[in-house]
Design a protein around this motif. Structure first.
Motif, mmCIF file in Angstrom:
data_model
loop_
_atom_site.group_PDB
_atom_site.id
_atom_site.type_symbol
_atom_site.label_atom_id
_atom_site.label_comp_id
_atom_site.label_asym_id
_atom_site.label_seq_id
_atom_site.Cartn_x
_atom_site.Cartn_y
_atom_site.Cartn_z
ATOM 1 N N ALA A 16 -43.271 56.340 24.352
ATOM 2 C CA ALA A 16 -42.682 57.679 24.195
ATOM 3 C C ALA A 16 -41.697 57.693 23.032
ATOM 4 N N ALA A 17 -40.918 56.636 22.882
ATOM 5 C CA ALA A 17 -39.977 56.556 21.757
ATOM 6 C C ALA A 17 -40.733 56.548 20.431
ATOM 7 N N ARG A 18 -41.822 55.783 20.373
ATOM 8 C CA ARG A 18 -42.629 55.756 19.145
ATOM 9 C C ARG A 18 -43.164 57.137 18.807
ATOM 10 N N ARG A 19 -43.690 57.842 19.804
ATOM 11 C CA ARG A 19 -44.242 59.177 19.566
ATOM 12 C C ARG A 19 -43.160 60.130 19.059
ATOM 13 N N GLY A 20 -41.942 59.961 19.559
ATOM 14 C CA GLY A 20 -40.842 60.806 19.120
ATOM 15 C C GLY A 20 -40.513 60.631 17.651
ATOM 16 N N TRP A 21 -40.867 59.492 17.095
ATOM 17 C CA TRP A 21 -40.586 59.213 15.683
ATOM 18 C C TRP A 21 -41.806 59.439 14.786
ATOM 19 N N ASP A 22 -42.916 59.856 15.339
ATOM 20 C CA ASP A 22 -44.146 59.998 14.550
ATOM 21 C C ASP A 22 -43.987 60.877 13.316
ATOM 22 N N HIS A 23 -43.178 61.907 13.392
ATOM 23 C CA HIS A 23 -43.054 62.839 12.271
ATOM 24 C C HIS A 23 -41.679 62.779 11.603
ATOM 25 N N ALA A 24 -40.945 61.713 11.863
ATOM 26 C CA ALA A 24 -39.621 61.550 11.262
ATOM 27 C C ALA A 24 -39.754 61.023 9.833
ATOM 28 N N ARG A 25 -38.736 61.261 9.034
ATOM 29 C CA ARG A 25 -38.746 60.737 7.655
ATOM 30 C C ARG A 25 -38.623 59.227 7.635
ATOM 31 N N SER A 26 -37.800 58.686 8.512
ATOM 32 C CA SER A 26 -37.699 57.230 8.621
ATOM 33 C C SER A 26 -38.607 56.785 9.758
ATOM 34 N N GLN A 27 -39.193 55.643 9.605
ATOM 35 C CA GLN A 27 -40.134 55.158 10.605
ATOM 36 C C GLN A 27 -39.459 54.171 11.551
ATOM 37 N N LEU A 28 -40.000 54.090 12.739
ATOM 38 C CA LEU A 28 -39.479 53.235 13.791
ATOM 39 C C LEU A 28 -40.547 52.203 14.117
ATOM 40 N N HIS A 29 -40.166 50.944 14.125
ATOM 41 C CA HIS A 29 -41.109 49.891 14.492
ATOM 42 C C HIS A 29 -40.523 49.105 15.661
ATOM 43 N N LEU A 30 -40.989 49.412 16.851
ATOM 44 C CA LEU A 30 -40.549 48.692 18.052
ATOM 45 C C LEU A 30 -41.306 47.373 18.147
ATOM 46 N N ARG A 31 -40.635 46.361 18.633
ATOM 47 C CA ARG A 31 -41.281 45.083 18.899
ATOM 48 C C ARG A 31 -41.028 44.714 20.358
ATOM 49 N N ARG A 32 -41.892 43.888 20.891
ATOM 50 C CA ARG A 32 -41.654 43.337 22.218
ATOM 51 C C ARG A 32 -40.534 42.302 22.102
ATOM 52 N N SER A 33 -39.791 42.080 23.171
ATOM 53 C CA SER A 33 -38.683 41.129 23.117
ATOM 54 C C SER A 33 -39.163 39.734 22.718
ATOM 55 N N GLU A 34 -40.382 39.379 23.105
ATOM 56 C CA GLU A 34 -40.935 38.074 22.726
ATOM 57 C C GLU A 34 -41.106 37.975 21.206
ATOM 58 N N GLU A 35 -41.461 39.084 20.569
ATOM 59 C CA GLU A 35 -41.614 39.081 19.116
ATOM 60 C C GLU A 35 -40.264 38.903 18.420
ATOM 61 N N VAL A 36 -39.231 39.508 18.973
ATOM 62 C CA VAL A 36 -37.895 39.344 18.401
ATOM 63 C C VAL A 36 -37.452 37.889 18.562
#
Length: 78
Positions: A16-36
């Motif tokens: 849902a957070a990703r979808r909220g940023w779909d049309h934003a000027r800045s992009q959001l890249h969420l990662r899983r905690s394991e990836e961090v």
């Protein structure tokens, strides 16, 4: 030192957070905690490790049910 926004414990909330940023000027890249955590490979991670920010050496008791969607940590390369 690294902090990164994560999906948290609820993949649906992350989506849902990703979808909220779909049309934003800045992009959001969420990662899983394991990836961090994997970003700290080859470093000596300072305790308490790569955790949700509110759990990194808090000054007071932490509400374990309150989730912050940012993980962070400190690692030293030797």
């Amino acid at each position: 030192v690294l902090t990164h926004i994560t999906e948290g414990r609820d993949p649906d909330a992350g989506a849902a957070a990703r979808r909220g940023w779909d049309h934003a000027r800045s992009q959001l890249h969420l990662r899983r905690s394991e990836e961090v955590r994997a970003m700290f490979a080859g470093t000596e991670v300072v305790p308490p490790g790569v955790v949700q920010l509110q759990q990194w050496r808090p000054d007071a008791d932490v509400d374990q049910d309150f989730e912050v969607f940012i993980h962070g940590g400190i690692g030293f390369k030797r």
